[in-house]
Design an enzyme around this catalytic site. Structure first.
Site, PDB file in Angstrom:
ATOM      1  N   GLU A   1      80.248  84.365  46.354  1.00  0.00           N
ATOM      2  CA  GLU A   1      81.633  84.785  46.193  1.00  0.00           C
ATOM      3  C   GLU A   1      81.900  85.684  44.996  1.00  0.00           C
ATOM      4  O   GLU A   1      82.751  86.567  45.070  1.00  0.00           O
ATOM      5  CB  GLU A   1      82.538  83.536  46.093  1.00  0.00           C
ATOM      6  CG  GLU A   1      82.556  82.676  47.339  1.00  0.00           C
ATOM      7  CD  GLU A   1      83.237  83.363  48.515  1.00  0.00           C
ATOM      8  OE1 GLU A   1      84.098  84.229  48.294  1.00  0.00           O
ATOM      9  OE2 GLU A   1      82.881  83.036  49.669  1.00  0.00           O
TER      10      GLU A   1
ATOM     11  N   SER B   1     103.427  23.014  69.524  1.00  0.00           N
ATOM     12  CA  SER B   1     102.785  21.790  69.051  1.00  0.00           C
ATOM     13  C   SER B   1     101.819  22.011  67.898  1.00  0.00           C
ATOM     14  O   SER B   1     101.321  21.034  67.322  1.00  0.00           O
ATOM     15  CB  SER B   1     102.052  21.114  70.206  1.00  0.00           C
ATOM     16  OG  SER B   1     102.982  20.677  71.175  1.00  0.00           O
TER      17      SER B   1
END
Length: 821
Positions: free
Chosen positions: A109, A478
């Site tokens: 770059e 229950s």
């Protein structure tokens, strides 16, 4: 002397000066004009730049770089459960980035990065000439500094103003930041394709390793990607990626960034990519959602920026097994009730919904099928005044039949809207989810560490779905009864051998059958008198209501809260039957207290949070563990619950061959089915039901619609590691009792049973000989004698106005479903 003609050349009167020609005069004028124009241009340019400079964004953010990052959510073993992010990025320091990668990025770059001051004028001129020659943009002239400015501070629009601001900012950040800092910004911020930002995420995605482990060849490949991530990605075009990599390597050699020998060796290195995983399997989406809630609660808005590593308590193997157990159980329910394709005509067809469906909240509607699209696998629906579609999931169509074969036109199906997938012009949702079968919630907790091992809140297992294990508030039925009995044991008002005064127990010709079993099968019967242990094993409603009266409903409410049950309970008789709603996680917390020897502490899901800087984030301190039962009291309750598995409603769990305690539960009209239980090492709670409380159907109860998932999940939890039985603590005594009276057995008696007691609560009176039965007998609850308590009235008094409708006994015949309040 003749007068000079108009066209004659003017002769200077000054001695030695040559006459001035016209082109020279015009040249001077042009030069003067150009000078003025240039000066004016500089003045204008200076003004424009000054105006742009006054509106430049601050570079302070770059000095304290804080971009969105990935938050990683880990299982207890360190494996990755999920990633959460806005941009998939993990910031690493410049020191952590290997030198070959840094040099490769420069070669690709901006080779002169460390020599220029942010702008490469020769490079810009060279790019301009190349672009002019080709008539298109072939080459960029941006330095790394300019790219940082463009990506971090500006937009990518192509305007003169944006470019001018870029140039100004490039010079500024060169003055304010060092070169290493700028390069660090670049390597962490730049895009590398496939949703990955920064070199760390690129290294993980392409090569399955951290950036510090990259080779020279791998570094060159990654460095070459920013020029065109969609073009040079090795997952898109491997050969093009290889050529780009070799170009970067060659530039490194030419620039002196790498030795030629190393470069040539790197060029022949094969490109070995990590397996592509675009989307992590949704192993534990409920956990992901909870971690995000925890981060927001702990850190506030900063949590949205990401960058955290959260270690959870989840066991990935058990999480997978728990999801599979839930799905298998729900698939079995769907098969039992004919919910699989093709849909059969309902015995009682639903009436189509009339009205406009809501675009918020979770609502279930009866929608009419108006057609199908086989190519999309969707049904066309009319939902009241709205029209929509519903995709057919494999859950209801495992064979993958065409959509047109799934349900005929005119059929009415249950659906709920996807509220996050858009609405039509009338504001009604347009996409729907089939709601043919029930859903489930499952939570599994380690007894010793109190860590949640598995959390399942839905069949589908997708992020953002309703987590029923955490948020579904349903009647526990229950499964609440053990809490009533535990309070009786704790206060010494009850013992496992307390004779429960039931109408049936007074009639020796009416043994109590286990519903769903053959009354002629001796294994399904319990003969009177009925001990407390038998009442719990058979889940007898009248026994639970009597016990609640004995110990006091307000005390049970307080005791349930101390166990960890965070529910809004009321001291009414329907409390005994689990009529007040709770969540699977809360019920698991209560059972965990019983399983852990009577010490209450909230189960946890998050072990540790590590911030971006590597420092651990302090978590809110949970309440200190507190003892609510002695070890002996807890052991007695566990002993009672083992009878549920050994000979009661949970007998199917015996197939596991484990020491198990637990309780089934079914609410009124079978709207909720539960099983809550534990081994010495693991607690597991399962709930099954429809979100809108539709009855599960005939013959559905905790033993059929929840227990199978418990069995499969616990089988996985104990695979290869069968726990030792519970260790009996001090403070207990065992006595052999007469089965007819519950008193101490006589020497040589035949019908006897051994029972466990807290020391001091055991019976002291010996049962009379059979011929002396008429003389009376003593209670088996340690009261020291006297007649058995009278039976409760039949029928019982009506429920007070406004009282919660009780949950039904999960194992009683249908005629007795609605238990007396």
């Amino acid at each position: 002397m003749d007068e000079p003609q108009a066209n004659d050349a003017v002769v200077s009167s000054e001695p030695g000066r040559a006459p001035e020609h016209g082109f020279v005069r015009w040249a001077r004028r042009i030069a003067t004009a150009l000078f003025c124009l240039t000066g004016l241009g500089f003045v204008v340019l200076a003004g424009v730049l000054r105006r742009y400079e006054s509106r430049l964004p601050s570079t302070a953010d770059l000095q304290h770089y804080d971009p969105p990052q990935v938050t990683r959510i880990l299982a207890r073993d360190g494996s990755l459960l999920a990633e959460v992010f806005v941009e998939r990025r993990t910031v690493v320091s410049i020191d952590a980035i290997p030198k070959p990668l840094k040099l490769a990025a420069l070669a690709a770059e901006d080779a002169d990065f460390y020599r220029h001051e942010g702008l490469d004028y020769l490079g810009m001129l060279r790019a301009l000439l190349v672009n002019l020659r080709h008539g298109e943009t072939r080459q960029g002239g941006s330095t790394i500094t300019q790219q940082v400015v463009k990506n971090a501070l500006l937009t990518s629009e192509r305007t003169f103003e944006r470019k001018a601001r870029e140039l100004l900012l490039a010079r500024r950040i060169e003055q304010e930041l060092g070169k290493d800092a700028i390069l660090e910004l670049y390597l962490n911020h730049i895009y590398f394709g496939h949703g990955r930002y920064g070199v760390e995420e690129a290294a993980r995605y392409y090569f399955g390793k951290s950036v510090g482990q990259l080779s020279l060849a791998e570094s060159a490949l990654i460095a070459g990607l920013p020029k065109g991530p969609s073009i040079y990605s090795p997952r898109v075009d491997l050969e093009r990626a290889r050529k780009r990599r070799d170009t970067v390597l060659e530039q490194m050699a030419l620039k002196g960034f790498a030795e030629r020998e190393l470069v040539e060796r790197a060029k022949v290195e094969p490109i070995l990519l990590a397996p592509a995983v675009e989307q992590l399997a949704e192993l534990a989406p409920e956990v992901v959602d909870e971690v995000q809630r925890t981060l927001r609660a702990t850190l506030g808005p900063v949590a949205q920026r990401g960058g955290f590593t959260v270690t959870t308590t989840i066991d990935p193997e058990l999480q997978s097994a728990a999801r599979a157990a839930v799905r298998k159980n729900l698939d079995a329910y769907a098969a039992r009730h004919g919910l699989l394709a093709p849909q059969k005509p309902a015995k009682k067809p639903l009436a189509p919904f009339k009205g406009t469906p809501k675009a918020s909240g979770h609502h279930v509607y009866a929608a009419e099928v108006t057609g199908a699209e086989d190519s999309k696998g969707t049904l066309n629906l009319r939902v009241g005044t709205a029209k929509g579609t519903a995709r057919i999931p494999s859950r209801y169509d495992p064979k993958g039949q065409p959509a047109s074969k799934f349900a005929p036109v005119g059929a009415v199906l249950r659906v709920s809207p996807y509220t996050d997938r858009g609405v039509d012009d009338d504001g009604a949702p347009r996409e729907y989810r089939l709601e043919l079968g029930p859903e489930s919630g499952l939570v599994m907790v380690d007894v010793t560490s109190r860590e949640i091992l598995a959390l399942v809140g839905s069949y589908e297992g997708v992020r953002g779905a309703f987590d029923r294990a955490t948020f579904a508030r349903r009647q526990p039925g229950s499964t609440f009864k053990p809490i009533v009995y535990a309070e009786g044991i704790r206060t010494r008002k009850l013992t496992p051998a307390t004779v429960v005064p039931l109408p049936e127990a007074l009639n020796p010709n009416r043994p109590l059958p286990l519903p769903g079993k053959d009354p002629k099968d001796p294994a399904s019967l319990v003969k009177p008198p009925v001990f407390l242990r038998d009442a719990l094993a058979r889940s007898i409603n009248d026994a639970a209501i009597w016990a609640l009266r004995e110990v006091g409903a307000p005390k049970v409410v307080s005791f349930a809260a101390s166990l960890g049950l965070e529910a809004e309970l009321q001291p009414t008789e329907s409390l005994a039957l689990g009529a007040y709603e709770t969540t699977p996680r809360d019920l698991a917390a209560a059972y965990l207290t019983l399983a852990s020897g009577g010490v209450a502490a909230k189960p946890r899901l998050v072990r540790k949070i590590v911030g971006r800087d590597g420092a651990e984030v302090p978590l809110s301190n949970p309440p200190e563990p507190r003892r609510v039962l002695t070890e002996a009291e807890s052991y007695v309750i566990t002993s009672l619950l083992t009878s549920v598995v050994e000979r009661g409603t949970g007998r199917a769990a015996k197939a596991l061959g484990l020491p198990l305690a637990g309780k089934t539960g079914t609410s009124n009209d079978a709207k909720d089915a539960w099983f809550a239980g534990y081994s010495p090492t693991t607690v597991c709670v399962v709930w099954t039901g429809y979100d809108d409380a539709l009855p599960l159907g005939a013959n559905e109860q905790g033993a059929t619609a929840a227990l199978p998932a418990f069995i499969d999940a616990m089988r996985a939890a104990h695979r290869g590691r069968k726990p030792a039985p519970w260790k009996e603590p001090a403070g207990l005594v065992r006595k052999r009792l007469d089965r007819r009276t519950g008193l101490l057995a006589r020497e040589g008696a035949d019908d006897t049973v051994e029972e466990l007691f807290l020391a001091g609560t055991e019976p002291t009176e010996v049962a009379p000989a059979p011929e002396d039965d008429g003389a009376g007998g003593g209670r088996a609850d340690g009261a020291g004698g006297g007649d058995a308590a009278p039976p409760i009235e039949t029928p019982p008094p009506p429920a007070p106005e406004g009282e919660k409708k009780p949950a039904r006994d999960d194992e009683r015949p249908p005629a007795g479903d609605a238990a007396p309040p």
